[in-house]
Structures are given as structure tokens and as C-alpha cells.
Design a protein around this motif. Sequence first.
Motif, PDB file in Angstrom:
ATOM      1  N   VAL A 223     -16.613  -1.993  -0.603  1.00 52.81           N
ATOM      2  CA  VAL A 223     -15.253  -1.474  -0.409  1.00 52.81           C
ATOM      3  C   VAL A 223     -15.206  -0.937   1.027  1.00 52.81           C
ATOM      4  O   VAL A 223     -15.920   0.008   1.365  1.00 52.81           O
ATOM      5  CB  VAL A 223     -14.933  -0.354  -1.414  1.00 52.81           C
ATOM      6  N   PHE A 224     -14.415  -1.575   1.884  1.00 51.61           N
ATOM      7  CA  PHE A 224     -14.381  -1.193   3.295  1.00 51.61           C
ATOM      8  C   PHE A 224     -13.705   0.162   3.499  1.00 51.61           C
ATOM      9  O   PHE A 224     -12.773   0.518   2.771  1.00 51.61           O
ATOM     10  CB  PHE A 224     -13.677  -2.269   4.122  1.00 51.61           C
ATOM     11  N   PRO A 225     -14.182   0.912   4.507  1.00 51.83           N
ATOM     12  CA  PRO A 225     -13.641   2.258   4.741  1.00 51.83           C
ATOM     13  C   PRO A 225     -12.118   2.289   4.850  1.00 51.83           C
ATOM     14  O   PRO A 225     -11.475   3.219   4.381  1.00 51.83           O
ATOM     15  CB  PRO A 225     -14.273   2.675   6.078  1.00 51.83           C
ATOM     16  N   ASP A 226     -11.554   1.249   5.444  1.00 49.06           N
ATOM     17  CA  ASP A 226     -10.111   1.257   5.630  1.00 49.06           C
ATOM     18  C   ASP A 226      -9.325   1.241   4.336  1.00 49.06           C
ATOM     19  O   ASP A 226      -8.258   1.832   4.235  1.00 49.06           O
ATOM     20  CB  ASP A 226      -9.717   0.033   6.460  1.00 49.06           C
ATOM     21  N   PHE A 227      -9.858   0.547   3.340  1.00 46.00           N
ATOM     22  CA  PHE A 227      -9.186   0.519   2.035  1.00 46.00           C
ATOM     23  C   PHE A 227      -9.153   1.936   1.454  1.00 46.00           C
ATOM     24  O   PHE A 227      -8.165   2.368   0.876  1.00 46.00           O
ATOM     25  CB  PHE A 227      -9.941  -0.381   1.049  1.00 46.00           C
ATOM     26  N   LEU A 228     -10.283   2.639   1.631  1.00 52.10           N
ATOM     27  CA  LEU A 228     -10.392   3.990   1.079  1.00 52.10           C
ATOM     28  C   LEU A 228      -9.433   4.929   1.807  1.00 52.10           C
ATOM     29  O   LEU A 228      -8.724   5.715   1.195  1.00 52.10           O
ATOM     30  CB  LEU A 228     -11.834   4.476   1.208  1.00 52.10           C
ATOM     31  N   ARG A 229      -9.407   4.817   3.136  1.00 51.52           N
ATOM     32  CA  ARG A 229      -8.486   5.639   3.927  1.00 51.52           C
ATOM     33  C   ARG A 229      -7.055   5.433   3.465  1.00 51.52           C
ATOM     34  O   ARG A 229      -6.309   6.357   3.265  1.00 51.52           O
ATOM     35  CB  ARG A 229      -8.529   5.195   5.394  1.00 51.52           C
ATOM     36  N   ARG A 230      -6.710   4.155   3.343  1.00 56.31           N
ATOM     37  CA  ARG A 230      -5.332   3.849   2.994  1.00 56.31           C
ATOM     38  C   ARG A 230      -4.962   4.401   1.626  1.00 56.31           C
ATOM     39  O   ARG A 230      -3.892   4.959   1.451  1.00 56.31           O
ATOM     40  CB  ARG A 230      -5.112   2.332   3.034  1.00 56.31           C
ATOM     41  N   SER A 231      -5.880   4.259   0.680  1.00 60.11           N
ATOM     42  CA  SER A 231      -5.527   4.718  -0.668  1.00 60.11           C
ATOM     43  C   SER A 231      -5.348   6.232  -0.686  1.00 60.11           C
ATOM     44  O   SER A 231      -4.481   6.753  -1.378  1.00 60.11           O
ATOM     45  CB  SER A 231      -6.548   4.244  -1.703  1.00 60.11           C
ATOM     46  N   ILE A 232      -6.131   6.960   0.101  1.00 64.11           N
ATOM     47  CA  ILE A 232      -5.974   8.417   0.152  1.00 64.11           C
ATOM     48  C   ILE A 232      -4.641   8.779   0.819  1.00 64.11           C
ATOM     49  O   ILE A 232      -3.868   9.592   0.311  1.00 64.11           O
ATOM     50  CB  ILE A 232      -7.136   9.050   0.967  1.00 64.11           C
ATOM     51  N   LEU A 233      -4.370   8.147   1.945  1.00 62.85           N
ATOM     52  CA  LEU A 233      -3.181   8.531   2.703  1.00 62.85           C
ATOM     53  C   LEU A 233      -1.891   8.137   2.000  1.00 62.85           C
ATOM     54  O   LEU A 233      -0.867   8.784   2.152  1.00 62.85           O
ATOM     55  CB  LEU A 233      -3.230   7.935   4.114  1.00 62.85           C
ATOM     56  N   GLN A 234      -1.981   7.055   1.236  1.00 64.04           N
ATOM     57  CA  GLN A 234      -0.776   6.642   0.519  1.00 64.04           C
ATOM     58  C   GLN A 234      -0.518   7.513  -0.702  1.00 64.04           C
ATOM     59  O   GLN A 234       0.588   7.556  -1.220  1.00 64.04           O
ATOM     60  CB  GLN A 234      -0.892   5.174   0.100  1.00 64.04           C
ATOM     61  N   ALA A 235      -1.549   8.218  -1.138  1.00 62.48           N
ATOM     62  CA  ALA A 235      -1.400   9.026  -2.351  1.00 62.48           C
ATOM     63  C   ALA A 235      -0.397  10.165  -2.139  1.00 62.48           C
ATOM     64  O   ALA A 235       0.414  10.443  -3.010  1.00 62.48           O
ATOM     65  CB  ALA A 235      -2.752   9.575  -2.781  1.00 62.48           C
ATOM     66  N   ALA A 236      -0.458  10.812  -0.973  1.00 65.30           N
ATOM     67  CA  ALA A 236       0.478  11.925  -0.729  1.00 65.30           C
ATOM     68  C   ALA A 236       0.593  12.193   0.765  1.00 65.30           C
ATOM     69  O   ALA A 236      -0.406  12.201   1.481  1.00 65.30           O
ATOM     70  CB  ALA A 236      -0.022  13.181  -1.438  1.00 65.30           C
TER      71      ALA A 236
END
Length: 445
Positions: free
Chosen positions: A348-361
Motif C-alpha cells: 500500500v503506497f504512502p500516497d494512498f494512505l495520505r489521501r485516505s486520511i486527508l479525505q476523511a476530514a
Amino acid sequence: MIDKLIILHHYLQTKLHHPIQTRQDLEVWQERRVHKHLKTVLPKSSFYHQYYQGLPIQEWRKFPIIEKQMMMEHFDRLNTVGIDKDDAYRIALASEENRDFSPQIHEVSVGLSSGTSGNRGLFLVSRQERLRWAGTILAKVLPAPLWKSQKIAFFLRANNNLYQTINSRRIQFRFFDLLDPIPLHIQRLNYYQPSILAAPPSVLRILAMALKSKELKIKPCKVISIAEVLEPLDDLFIKEQFQQTIHQVYQCTEGFLGVSCSHGTIHLNEDLVVIEKEYIDDRRFFPVITDFFRTTQPIIRYRLNDILVESSEPCTCGSIFTALEKIEGRSDDIFYLYSRFGGKFIPVFPDFLRRSILQAAAEIAEYRIIQHNPGLIEVLVKVPAEMRFVIERKIDIAMNHLFTSLECQLPQIIHTSWSPQTDFQKKLRRVERKFKFNDDQSDII
Ligand SMILES: [Zn+2]
């Protein structure tokens, strides 16, 4: 005086050079440069000489790749000036401890890259290489011609002769030691009034907060992020406070690899190095670098573990140098989860993780995501206290959604309270995998 002329020479060469207009011409030129370089350097490095087993220079793209560990293992025979690894370590460590960064061995500067102990890289730079570096970096980074006065504030974990080289009457360079406390930095910056500010994004962020609270009163004309990945979240905040584009210099022990253009796009320095791309997916790749100027510690087909993402479109600035969409992180930051179908691992690439966090709230001011083992992820977010519970549930949903779409087994996600980074000697990693994962042998999908 002679030093300054050499710097000026390299400065002008970088600025004016490249009548090369097309990508194809650039590649032809690079190829010639590499051949010429290898011809002089290979006979002097017994390690490389032996490692390539007589393969002809024309076939250099078939030379076996090396990485940091191998470079350090064969340090003594790889460098071309006969410097012993233990001596180099001793000198570099002593200079870091005393914070006196002037020692050299026969005019060769020794430096240590940051990293966990035991995993730190040693680098050697001769006087000539230092001057060339100074000329090139000034040409590529200075916002105005060399003869205009500049005051540079440079935040680093350790200073190096390399950086002091660019000090002159017009160009003042001041080293800000990351070991010093922030209030002291603020005081010094207010007094110094830099026109160029270069620091890791974690430090830029703190300075941006100090600007906001009006403790810090500086107006640099250029702000440059160095040494760590510039995350979109930090980029936005720093940009807002400094009211300008944040530029990036992509430089590491292994070379000066890229710099952002006036349009804010990072371009690879393909006038200094050849960067072969080892693709991970359609646009992500690991760079394999061949530096055609470094002779003291030759860097030939050297693989870095940085994950770079190519731009899908050429940059509007018109540069023929490869444009990057971003520097995503290091291979150590890729998370690995169990596949839903068992047995295998899914990256799971770091960018996917970043995006999912930032899109959450939208209320998330800062965050860190740590993977402790394939089944456990820890999330830390800085959010208004009254919203914490709701935001944490939204993060769970967003991350589980991501993992489901990648067909991973859902890991346990735990939330712990946010604590700010206080040790600036350590690089800030918002996305971090804490366990070792050998991606050569493991079963990865
Ligand atoms: Zn550009």
C-alpha cells in the motif's frame, strides 16, 4: 579567489549550458558524458573495475546495480583516493559530536548521511567537486543572478564544508543547527532576515506557525523544502503562511538530483546525472543514478529507495528534464498488508494512505500513520478535541475502504493521542512502517 572563479565557471556553465533543445539530444549528450566519465573513473576504483568484470563501457546500462549497503561494504576499494572507512567514520562522527564541521582528509570532506545508526552512509567530496556543486546549486536555486546579494538560512542536521563553500561577500550563508531550540532559531532569524530560507518541512511548518503568531518576522523571497518529503498538508500550510510557492531541492548523499522550477514542478537534474527508472507501477519508480561528475566516490548505477512519481504531462515551463509529480517517500514507507485471499502481501503506497486520511476530514491539521506489523496500524491525528471521536471513526471508514478496494485483510486500526515532534534530529515521517519487510523474498502480489 581561484575557488570563486571555479564556482562562477560552474554557475555560468549550468545557467548558459544546454543549448540542447530536445530530449533525444539530451540523451545523446548524457551517453557521451557517461562514457567519458567511466573511462577515467573505472581504472581508479578497484571495486567497480572488478564488479563489472570487463563489460565494455558502451554497455554500462548492463552493469550490475549497487545500493547503499554494498557501497559502504566496499567503501575502501570503491573510493578513488584511498580513504579508509574507519578513518572516515571517526572523522565524520567526531565532527558531528563537536559540531565542528571543518575536518578533512587530504582536502576531501567527509560527511555522514542521516539514518538509523549502523545504517548511515559516508560520503566523500573533493575540493573540486565541492566547487562544482556550489556553482550548480547556486545556478539552479538562486532566485536572482549570482551578483545580487542573498542571505541564506540553511537548517541542517549537520553542517558540512560543502555548504560553507558558497559563502562570499554577496552571498551569506548561515547554518542553523537542528539541535538548537526553536526559540533561539526564531530570535536568530528575526535578526538575520534571510532572503532564502531552506529547511526540512517539519521545521518550515514550525516557522510558519511562528509567522502566524507573529513571533517570527521574516520575509524571505524564496522558501525551499529539503531533506524530507514535502507532504501536501504541510505544503499547503507553509505556503499559506509564507504566501509563496514552496520550492523543493531533492538532494541526498548520493547527489544533487532535482530541483523545482519556477512553475513549482520538480525536475530531475539530468545535466548532472543519468536517472534510469526502475518502475514499480505505471508512473512510480525507484531512481537508479549514475553521476557523471563525481570522481572521489563514484556513483554508478546506484539504486535509491526513494519512490518517485513521474508527471503524466510535461511541465509548462518547457524544461526537457523529467518532471516529477512528487517524491512520494521511501520504500521503507510502503505498508504491507495480508491479502484477503491469504498467504501473500499487498503493498500500500504512502500516497494512498495520505489521501485516505486527508479525505476523511478537513479538520485534520496534522497526522502520523504507523504500521507496526501486517495486522496493526496506529493513527495519530491533531484535531479539535470535541471532534476527535467522530473524525477517528471517519478515518476508520476511509482506511477500511482503501484496504478493501486493494483486497487486503483489514488490519486492526488503533488511535493514540497526538504528540508533536520535538526531536528535529530525526526526520519527520508522517507515514512510517516500523517492521522490516524484505520485498525481494516475500510473496508480494
Ligand atoms: Zn517546470
